[in-house]
Enzyme design. Sequence first.
Site, PDB file in Angstrom:
ATOM      1  N   ASP A  15      -5.382   3.960   2.485  1.00 49.09           N
ATOM      2  CA  ASP A  15      -4.127   3.312   2.877  1.00 49.09           C
ATOM      3  C   ASP A  15      -3.590   4.136   4.044  1.00 49.09           C
ATOM      4  O   ASP A  15      -3.098   5.250   3.855  1.00 49.09           O
ATOM      5  CB  ASP A  15      -3.164   3.330   1.677  1.00 49.09           C
TER       6      ASP A  15
ATOM      7  N   LYS B  55       1.438   4.211  13.757  1.00 52.32           N
ATOM      8  CA  LYS B  55       0.958   2.886  13.358  1.00 52.32           C
ATOM      9  C   LYS B  55       1.747   1.773  14.048  1.00 52.32           C
ATOM     10  O   LYS B  55       1.227   0.690  14.305  1.00 52.32           O
ATOM     11  CB  LYS B  55       1.091   2.775  11.846  1.00 52.32           C
TER      12      LYS B  55
ATOM     13  N   ASP C 262       5.994  -6.049   0.169  1.00 51.12           N
ATOM     14  CA  ASP C 262       5.542  -4.715   0.593  1.00 51.12           C
ATOM     15  C   ASP C 262       6.400  -4.211   1.751  1.00 51.12           C
ATOM     16  O   ASP C 262       6.228  -4.629   2.896  1.00 51.12           O
ATOM     17  CB  ASP C 262       4.058  -4.836   1.008  1.00 51.12           C
TER      18      ASP C 262
ATOM     19  N   GLU D 206      -2.766  -4.898   3.180  1.00 50.49           N
ATOM     20  CA  GLU D 206      -2.125  -4.034   2.181  1.00 50.49           C
ATOM     21  C   GLU D 206      -1.655  -4.805   0.946  1.00 50.49           C
ATOM     22  O   GLU D 206      -1.951  -4.394  -0.180  1.00 50.49           O
ATOM     23  CB  GLU D 206      -0.980  -3.256   2.826  1.00 50.49           C
TER      24      GLU D 206
END
Length: 578
Positions: free
Chosen positions: A8, A70, A169, A147
Amino acid sequence: MARTIGIDLGTTNCCMSVFEAGHPVVIPNAEGRHTTPSVVAFTADGQTLVGEAAKHQAAANPKGTIRSIKRSMGTDLVLEIGENRLRPEDVSSLILKKLRADAQAWLGDEVGSAVITVPAYFTDDQRQATRRAGELAGLNVLRIINEPTAAALSFGLQKSVDQTLLVYDLGGGTFDVSILEMTGGVLRVVSTAGNNRLGGDDFDRVVAGWIAARFQEQTGRSLDGDPAAEQRVLEAAEAAKIELSDAEQTVIRLPYLATGESGPLHFEAALTRTEFEKMTAHLVHATIELLQDALTAAGMEPYGFDALLLVGGSTRMPAVRAAVKRYISAPVAQGVDPDECVAVGACIQGGILSGDVAGMLLLDVLPMSLGLETVGGGFETIVPRNTALPVSRSRTFTTAVNFQPGVDLKIYQGESPVAANNRFLGKYTFTGIRRAFSGAPRIEVTFYVDVNGILNVTAHDLGSQKELNLTVDCTQPSKAGEDGRPAEGTAQAPSREQVEALLAQAQAQLDRLDPVRDYGRRAALEAAVAKTKKALHGKDLNAALFFGDVLRHELARPDEPTPKPEKPRRSLHLPWKK
Ligand code: AMP
């Protein structure tokens, strides 16, 4: 044998997992923690630090520290730090290198490959950059998975009953919501929605702005242009936010934050949960709007879900949990660790691919529509969002002016009918079209999106039956190999023998499919069979393997009616050298 791990790769933190004795386990990093901060630092004495060590020195070295990289994946950002010039994937690869080294030390074994997760709402270029980061870290990236899907996989492994799940999420930098159905071991994503630039960091920035404004009120001193102070304020803001998840009030203290005419200036103020929730309500509201969007796309109501999975560190905020629970009437899944379930799901996907996990299959969707710019700046969708992956779709285009020698294919991803409002992915130029009046040439453009959500483009001039010359515009990021086929490693291609076996299976399937009910499936299978056969007869093994992969996925498609669309397809005009 080299091991496979699930990673992850979070905006704020990363986590890794591996199969040990038939069960997924979280791998601790070298510091003994289950999560590793996604922070990289270059120090004045020439060291490169990653993780906890980099995070600790961030306030003292703000210019040499990189966080939340990211958020920049897939952009052409180049960071210049000292001697180093780094693209976002270079920074991510440094994080992945540390994770790989820590996993190898813990396992006492080599780690050769990985399944890496990305937000469901990541675009094609963000996914490609993530895959490149993995490769730069020496990993064979077996699969890129979403994810929320990974979170659902980790939950699905615990519960083998059929059910409908909603995954909300909210991480450090991104937000995703996915609706999934689990039937007989097949986990199918029904719809997904999200925002790549919405996460816990935004809550921190709101609180940081509040601190800076209060500090200026109290001292008359602005913190603008003082990166060390700004970094300390941001860290204090995050700490206050986290404390307010448990406490009703917190006191923020920042001694020696700046220097005034009469000496050092300190900051101290109390912040209540109520005030915090008021100033960040718009961010929570934005996530609920996207939740509605996912429901609409799935054609579902907010009730009838068997479980609600809350994933990502930011779902620990009481206001977030309350808002989601108010909107979706479903029990919150227990036993799902918001920090670890995504890595565990990635490791399960690795297990599915290697055969360690039997009886489970994952079918994901394309998060945002893919298409081309047409004359006048319009956007023509070729693959609509929420289409099951992998998918191959073709459209016929033509020229806009007489004797046009070529066409420009400008590829975008998004939902706006105006191309420029969507995310630009790249430009391909096709030349060598036969001299003809406008509207006469017929150019078939095929978009193939693989199981990683990564796009590959091919084009054919249907008139001359020739494959057109393809020039990749080198000023734009290349999305495919020179010949338009996927770059190496894009998908796990079957062997030649498997391709031949697949052709036989496809023929048998075609004989069974109904020409009316299964019109769409038949057309897709027929096209894939024709392309695979052509490549095999032409002894173009790479192409055969590529189209064989398309074939394999067409065969795995669920048995749903795909009748002929009512409206006939138009030919659309493509521009040239704008
Ligand atoms: P992730 O990307 O899933 O690791 O989530 C990281 C984000 O979760 C960061 O913005 C953290 O500040 C936030 N976070 C972690 N724990 C909490 C907490 N207890 N309350 C609020 N936010 C949290």
